[in-house]
Design a protein around this motif. Structure first.
Motif, PDB file in Angstrom:
ATOM      1  N   TYR A 169       1.238  -0.971  -0.223  1.00 53.83           N
ATOM      2  CA  TYR A 169      -0.225  -0.046   0.136  1.00 53.83           C
ATOM      3  C   TYR A 169       0.604   1.266  -0.411  1.00 53.83           C
ATOM      4  CZ  TYR A 169      -2.812   3.621   1.995  1.00 53.83           C
ATOM      5  OH  TYR A 169      -3.101   5.269   1.754  1.00 53.83           O
ATOM      6  N   TRP A 170       2.026   1.454   0.784  1.00 56.00           N
ATOM      7  CA  TRP A 170       2.839   2.589   0.967  1.00 56.00           C
ATOM      8  C   TRP A 170       3.573   2.820   0.336  1.00 56.00           C
ATOM      9  CZ3 TRP A 170       1.443   6.429   3.564  1.00 56.00           C
ATOM     10  CH2 TRP A 170       0.407   6.171   4.870  1.00 56.00           C
ATOM     11  N   THR A 171       4.093   2.019  -0.667  1.00 55.09           N
ATOM     12  CA  THR A 171       4.817   1.671  -2.181  1.00 55.09           C
ATOM     13  C   THR A 171       4.662   2.829  -3.359  1.00 55.09           C
ATOM     14  OG1 THR A 171       5.178  -0.708  -2.636  1.00 55.09           O
ATOM     15  CG2 THR A 171       6.870   0.499  -1.249  1.00 55.09           C
ATOM     16  N   THR A 172       3.123   2.034  -3.547  1.00 52.55           N
ATOM     17  CA  THR A 172       1.768   1.947  -4.412  1.00 52.55           C
ATOM     18  C   THR A 172       1.638   3.907  -4.455  1.00 52.55           C
ATOM     19  OG1 THR A 172       1.691   0.496  -5.064  1.00 52.55           O
ATOM     20  CG2 THR A 172       0.755   1.767  -5.691  1.00 52.55           C
ATOM     21  N   ARG A 173       1.181   3.506  -2.842  1.00 54.00           N
ATOM     22  CA  ARG A 173       0.776   5.500  -2.552  1.00 54.00           C
ATOM     23  C   ARG A 173       2.111   6.451  -2.669  1.00 54.00           C
ATOM     24  NH1 ARG A 173      -3.041   8.595   0.023  1.00 54.00           N
ATOM     25  NH2 ARG A 173      -1.960  10.347   1.071  1.00 54.00           N
ATOM     26  N   LEU A 174       2.895   6.256  -2.746  1.00 56.47           N
ATOM     27  CA  LEU A 174       3.991   7.427  -2.252  1.00 56.47           C
ATOM     28  C   LEU A 174       5.006   7.097  -3.641  1.00 56.47           C
ATOM     29  CD1 LEU A 174       5.380   6.191   1.126  1.00 56.47           C
ATOM     30  CD2 LEU A 174       3.872   8.586   0.169  1.00 56.47           C
ATOM     31  N   GLY A 175       4.679   6.061  -4.248  1.00 59.65           N
ATOM     32  CA  GLY A 175       5.407   5.553  -5.819  1.00 59.65           C
ATOM     33  C   GLY A 175       7.154   5.615  -5.698  1.00 59.65           C
ATOM     34  N   VAL A 176       7.007   4.435  -4.104  1.00 57.36           N
ATOM     35  CA  VAL A 176       8.344   4.362  -4.121  1.00 57.36           C
ATOM     36  C   VAL A 176       9.372   2.599  -4.453  1.00 57.36           C
ATOM     37  CG1 VAL A 176       8.999   6.254  -3.058  1.00 57.36           C
ATOM     38  CG2 VAL A 176       8.225   4.619  -1.421  1.00 57.36           C
ATOM     39  N   SER A 177       9.631   2.191  -3.910  1.00 58.80           N
ATOM     40  CA  SER A 177       9.901   0.806  -4.632  1.00 58.80           C
ATOM     41  C   SER A 177       9.938   1.035  -3.220  1.00 58.80           C
ATOM     42  CB  SER A 177      11.022   0.287  -4.561  1.00 58.80           C
ATOM     43  OG  SER A 177      12.854   1.298  -3.844  1.00 58.80           O
ATOM     44  N   ARG A 178      10.074  -0.775  -2.494  1.00 60.46           N
ATOM     45  CA  ARG A 178       9.760  -0.989  -1.011  1.00 60.46           C
ATOM     46  C   ARG A 178      11.501  -0.543  -0.065  1.00 60.46           C
ATOM     47  NH1 ARG A 178      11.875  -4.997   3.513  1.00 60.46           N
ATOM     48  NH2 ARG A 178      10.077  -6.020   3.632  1.00 60.46           N
ATOM     49  N   ASN A 179      12.445  -0.711  -0.879  1.00 60.29           N
ATOM     50  CA  ASN A 179      14.085  -0.371  -0.106  1.00 60.29           C
ATOM     51  C   ASN A 179      14.122   1.457  -0.489  1.00 60.29           C
ATOM     52  OD1 ASN A 179      14.947  -2.821  -0.038  1.00 60.29           O
ATOM     53  ND2 ASN A 179      16.107  -2.497  -2.259  1.00 60.29           N
ATOM     54  N   GLN A 180      13.460   2.084  -0.821  1.00 59.59           N
ATOM     55  CA  GLN A 180      13.229   3.574  -0.608  1.00 59.59           C
ATOM     56  C   GLN A 180      12.634   4.095   0.355  1.00 59.59           C
ATOM     57  OE1 GLN A 180      11.930   4.098  -4.671  1.00 59.59           O
ATOM     58  NE2 GLN A 180      13.858   5.338  -5.831  1.00 59.59           N
TER      59      GLN A 180
ATOM     60  N   VAL B 158       8.030  11.493   6.141  1.00 58.93           N
ATOM     61  CA  VAL B 158       8.579   9.917   5.323  1.00 58.93           C
ATOM     62  C   VAL B 158       8.160  10.645   3.818  1.00 58.93           C
ATOM     63  CG1 VAL B 158       8.140   7.838   4.421  1.00 58.93           C
ATOM     64  CG2 VAL B 158       8.392   7.694   6.467  1.00 58.93           C
ATOM     65  N   GLU B 159       7.074  10.975   4.030  1.00 55.65           N
ATOM     66  CA  GLU B 159       5.971  11.538   2.368  1.00 55.65           C
ATOM     67  C   GLU B 159       7.098  12.962   1.936  1.00 55.65           C
ATOM     68  OE1 GLU B 159       2.555  12.579  -0.261  1.00 55.65           O
ATOM     69  OE2 GLU B 159       2.544  12.807   2.150  1.00 55.65           O
ATOM     70  N   ALA B 160       7.249  13.150   3.331  1.00 52.95           N
ATOM     71  CA  ALA B 160       7.874  14.679   2.923  1.00 52.95           C
ATOM     72  C   ALA B 160       9.531  14.747   2.192  1.00 52.95           C
ATOM     73  CB  ALA B 160       8.249  15.477   4.196  1.00 52.95           C
ATOM     74  N   TRP B 161      10.378  13.425   3.841  1.00 55.81           N
ATOM     75  CA  TRP B 161      11.670  13.051   2.759  1.00 55.81           C
ATOM     76  C   TRP B 161      11.699  11.985   1.756  1.00 55.81           C
ATOM     77  CZ3 TRP B 161      14.588   8.497   1.289  1.00 55.81           C
ATOM     78  CH2 TRP B 161      16.258   8.866   2.133  1.00 55.81           C
ATOM     79  N   LEU B 162      10.975  11.502   0.895  1.00 49.54           N
ATOM     80  CA  LEU B 162      10.963  11.074  -0.379  1.00 49.54           C
ATOM     81  C   LEU B 162      10.751  12.319  -0.869  1.00 49.54           C
ATOM     82  CD1 LEU B 162       8.712   7.819   0.082  1.00 49.54           C
ATOM     83  CD2 LEU B 162      11.257   7.763  -0.188  1.00 49.54           C
ATOM     84  N   LYS B 163       9.677  13.025  -0.966  1.00 45.90           N
ATOM     85  CA  LYS B 163       9.922  14.561  -2.004  1.00 45.90           C
ATOM     86  C   LYS B 163      11.115  15.109  -2.027  1.00 45.90           C
ATOM     87  CE  LYS B 163       4.547  14.694  -1.333  1.00 45.90           C
ATOM     88  NZ  LYS B 163       3.895  16.196  -1.269  1.00 45.90           N
ATOM     89  N   TYR B 164      11.380  15.402  -0.781  1.00 50.15           N
ATOM     90  CA  TYR B 164      12.537  15.907  -0.956  1.00 50.15           C
ATOM     91  C   TYR B 164      13.803  15.109  -1.359  1.00 50.15           C
ATOM     92  CZ  TYR B 164      17.607  17.926   1.099  1.00 50.15           C
ATOM     93  OH  TYR B 164      18.495  18.124   1.505  1.00 50.15           O
ATOM     94  N   LYS B 165      14.123  14.583  -1.571  1.00 48.35           N
ATOM     95  CA  LYS B 165      15.231  13.891  -2.201  1.00 48.35           C
ATOM     96  C   LYS B 165      14.945  13.741  -3.868  1.00 48.35           C
ATOM     97  CE  LYS B 165      18.546  11.252  -0.604  1.00 48.35           C
ATOM     98  NZ  LYS B 165      18.964  10.938  -0.020  1.00 48.35           N
ATOM     99  N   ALA B 166      13.646  13.506  -3.831  1.00 46.50           N
ATOM    100  CA  ALA B 166      13.128  13.493  -5.050  1.00 46.50           C
ATOM    101  C   ALA B 166      13.877  14.291  -5.823  1.00 46.50           C
ATOM    102  CB  ALA B 166      11.524  13.231  -5.779  1.00 46.50           C
ATOM    103  N   GLN B 167      13.701  15.609  -5.106  1.00 46.57           N
ATOM    104  CA  GLN B 167      14.230  16.884  -5.976  1.00 46.57           C
ATOM    105  C   GLN B 167      14.879  17.063  -6.050  1.00 46.57           C
ATOM    106  OE1 GLN B 167      12.325  19.565  -3.069  1.00 46.57           O
ATOM    107  NE2 GLN B 167      10.234  19.416  -3.943  1.00 46.57           N
ATOM    108  N   LEU B 168      16.159  16.964  -5.062  1.00 43.41           N
ATOM    109  CA  LEU B 168      17.574  16.680  -4.944  1.00 43.41           C
ATOM    110  C   LEU B 168      18.275  15.810  -6.532  1.00 43.41           C
ATOM    111  CD1 LEU B 168      18.919  15.772  -1.770  1.00 43.41           C
ATOM    112  CD2 LEU B 168      18.808  18.235  -3.005  1.00 43.41           C
ATOM    113  N   ALA B 169      17.387  14.759  -6.979  1.00 43.74           N
ATOM    114  CA  ALA B 169      18.121  14.235  -7.908  1.00 43.74           C
ATOM    115  C   ALA B 169      17.017  14.216  -9.152  1.00 43.74           C
ATOM    116  CB  ALA B 169      16.856  12.087  -7.787  1.00 43.74           C
ATOM    117  N   SER B 170      16.570  15.211  -9.529  1.00 44.86           N
ATOM    118  CA  SER B 170      16.524  15.837 -10.760  1.00 44.86           C
ATOM    119  C   SER B 170      16.796  16.983 -10.698  1.00 44.86           C
ATOM    120  CB  SER B 170      14.554  15.769 -10.617  1.00 44.86           C
ATOM    121  OG  SER B 170      14.331  17.001  -9.141  1.00 44.86           O
TER     122      SER B 170
END
Length: 64
Positions: free
Chosen positions: A26-37, A52-64
């Protein structure tokens, strides 16, 4: 995020539980990430869903 459980019955305002595969999916689908992420995010900021959601968004911004 809302204050109510979503359609799957998970309280999306609280904590991400990795105890059941169904919740991990559920959470990997909802957040659009892999289990490892998801695991990396929880290791970084704890199991609070908003953090967790904020951190993942932050990491995605750094990657782009």
């Amino acid at each position: 995020m809302t204050d109510q459980p979503d359609d799957a019955g998970y309280d999306i305002t609280r904590h991400i539980s990795l105890q059941q595969q169904q919740q991990v999916q559920y959470w990997t689908t909802r957040l659009g990430v892999s289990r490892n992420q998801l695991l990396q995010a929880i290791d970084a900021v704890g199991d609070s869903a908003p953090q967790v959601e904020a951190w993942l968004k932050y990491k995605a911004q750094l990657a782009s």
